[in-house]
Design an enzyme around this catalytic site. Structure first.
Site, short mmCIF file in Angstrom:
data_model
loop_
_atom_site.label_atom_id
_atom_site.label_comp_id
_atom_site.label_asym_id
_atom_site.label_seq_id
_atom_site.Cartn_x
_atom_site.Cartn_y
_atom_site.Cartn_z
CB SER A 226 51.82 -4.81 48.18
OG SER A 226 50.93 -4.33 47.23
CG ASP A 448 54.72 2.04 45.85
OD1 ASP A 448 53.97 1.62 44.94
OD2 ASP A 448 55.15 1.32 46.75
CG HIS A 476 54.90 -2.06 44.73
ND1 HIS A 476 54.22 -1.26 45.63
CD2 HIS A 476 54.38 -3.31 44.89
CE1 HIS A 476 53.34 -1.98 46.29
NE2 HIS A 476 53.42 -3.23 45.87
#
Length: 509
Positions: A226, A448, A476
């Protein structure tokens, strides 16, 4: 959520740690790390006054909680003034189960996610094969957790901040939202002082290079998820000759503007929400007989909560704000979809408790009203330095976001304190080529919700030398989320440097 244009970085650590993943490896059991190669442990060329930081010895000792060993890394607050104030960066190392070939530095996202907590879960975030051959090392970036944490609001004030209307659509609601953002920014300035201007991602990347050198690694071996991909890409931009084997999973590209991030994430959350709705319908959904009906039901519930919050639990009411963050929490992991459905059914029946619990999980708030970390304060502090808000009319951005992402557009385009931020941005969005760096492995998931797959392709195309692993699926990030194809590709890269044939690999669910 205090910085909704980048909500993924708030939750990455929680999402990864909640998964009950078995630590397995599909490589041969006797596979040993090869070709890590020497590198440079001295300060960057052309710098002076940094030698004492690069040459320091870490004093490892027991951690406050759990296994591993902990230490404090000293770094300058301002790298342009290395003789000035210094900061202490919290570091945790989980030693390899066998002979360590080097360190694997990890970052779970945020900005605001704790690398210390993430590394402490080493058995769940990397495979057994990697655990045998690498020390897993995490650090709380400056301004985060145990590393000189940014502070802005009291816990009670944070409750009110998260309860506010995330989709203001009247002049009164907009004025109230602007006051809340101004109060947040003022609180950060009052409580955090000069540190507020020195918590950018570039600062954290420089700290990570000091850590790499102090650990004795010539080049950086790294897992960034991320926002951690943004940190890793920034490191590669600053120190291409010190890049070893970097895995960037769930990409936030450094050239993305604030407007692109807001709209891109809103579209990603729309896609995830519709996927959840269809999954619910396929399983005899109590909220509607089609995906469109389910989505409409949720929007009607949020509108009703805007007018009349529900009784909840743990000292809060279920407002539209708390409900929105609860729904967002479930979008990060399809394993939480059934929990979300049950919570929405309970809210329909007048019980706001289950959905408020999802919201509290999002915020890291316990039942006693205490926030367990400062992620929601660190996130805007870093983001507002990294990416300035554009010069356009905020109302125009909201309108464009709603057009492209009807479900989430208004909420994710409305939620930002950066217009009122007391410190100017220190970075301009730009492409990262990292010319001269060793090959980098980029990983993207097609559905995602928070880091759209297109961003992974975008960074892969910009980098001078990289490979792309595509995970066709939901949720994710991808590594160690129960897809053996992804796990094998990542492990093989760390252990041998081998990349997918042709530079690209597609892994199905």
């Amino acid at each position: 959520m205090s910085r909704a244009r980048r909500p993924v970085r708030v939750l990455a650590a929680a999402a990864a740690l909640l998964l009950p993943v078995a630590g397995c490896s599909l490589l041969e059991p006797d596979t040993q790390p090869t070709g890590l190669g020497p590198g440079n442990t001295a300060p960057p060329a052309g710098t002076t006054g940094l030698e004492r930081f690069y040459e320091q010895q870490l004093d490892w000792g027991p951690c406050e909680r759990g296994d591993g060993e902990c230490a404090k890394l000293e770094v300058p607050m301002d790298y342009e003034q290395p003789d000035g104030r210094t900061l202490e960066i919290a570091v945790l190392r989980v030693p390899a189960k066998g002979e360590a070939a080097g360190s694997l530095v990890v970052n779970p996202g945020g900005p605001g996610g704790s690398g210390v907590d993430y590394a402490a879960a080493a058995d769940f975030i990397v495979s057994d094969q990697i655990r045998r051959h690498f020390d897993v090392v995490g650090f709380d970036p400056r301004g985060v957790g145990r590393s000189e944490p940014i502070d802005c609001l009291s816990d009670a004030e944070m409750d009110d901040y998260l309860a506010k209307d995330p989709t203001p659509d009247t002049p009164e609601e907009k004025a109230a939202g602007e006051r809340a953002q101004q109060d947040f920014a003022d609180g950060c300035e009052a409580k955090s002082g000069e540190l507020l201007g020195h918590v950018s991602t570039a600062d954290a990347a420089r700290d990570m290079d000091v850590l790499r050198a102090v650990l004795g690694d010539g080049k950086l071996t790294y897992l960034g998820k991320s926002y951690g991909t943004y940190l890793g890409a920034t490191y590669a931009d600053l120190f291409p000759d010190r890049v070893g084997r970097l895995v960037l999973d769930g990409v936030l590209p450094p050239d993305a503007t604030s407007e692109e991030v807001a709209i891109g994430q809103a579209k990603g959350f729309d896609t995830a929400t519709r996927a959840w709705a269809q999954d619910c319908v396929d399983d005899d959904c109590p909220l509607g007989s089609s995906a469109d009906e389910v989505v409409e039901h949720v929007q009607d519930q949020l509108e009703a909560l805007d007018a009349k919050p529900l009784p909840a639990s743990a000292g809060i009411k279920l407002t539209e704000g708390w409900a929105t963050w609860g729904i967002a929490q479930a979008m990060y992991d399809q394993g939480m979809w059934s929990q979300l459905t049950d919570a929405l059914v309970a809210a329909k029946d007048g019980d706001g408790g289950p959905l408020s619990e999802l919201g509290r999980s999002y915020a890291g708030r316990d039942a006693g009203g205490v926030y367990q970390n400062n992620m929601l304060e660190a996130l805007p502090a870093v983001s507002c330095l990294d990416t300035p808000d554009g010069p356009g009319d905020p109302d125009d951005l909201v309108a464009r976001a709603e057009k492209e992402a009807p479900i989430w557009g208004r909420a994710l385009a409305s939620e930002s304190p950066c217009a009122q931020w007391p410190v100017k941005a220190t970075n301009t969005p730009h492409e990262v080529e990292a010319k001269g760096a060793d090959p980098i492995l980029v990983v993207g998931t097609t559905r995602d919700p928070a880091t759209p797959y297109e961003w992974a392709k975008r960074l892969h195309e910009q980098l001078a030398d990289s490979a792309l692993v595509t995970h066709e699926g939901d949720g994710h990030t991808a590594y160690m989320r129960q897809n053996s194809c992804v796990d094998k590709a990542v492990d093989q890269y760390w252990l041998t440097g081998a990349l997918p044939d042709g530079g690209e690999l597609t892994c199905k669910e």
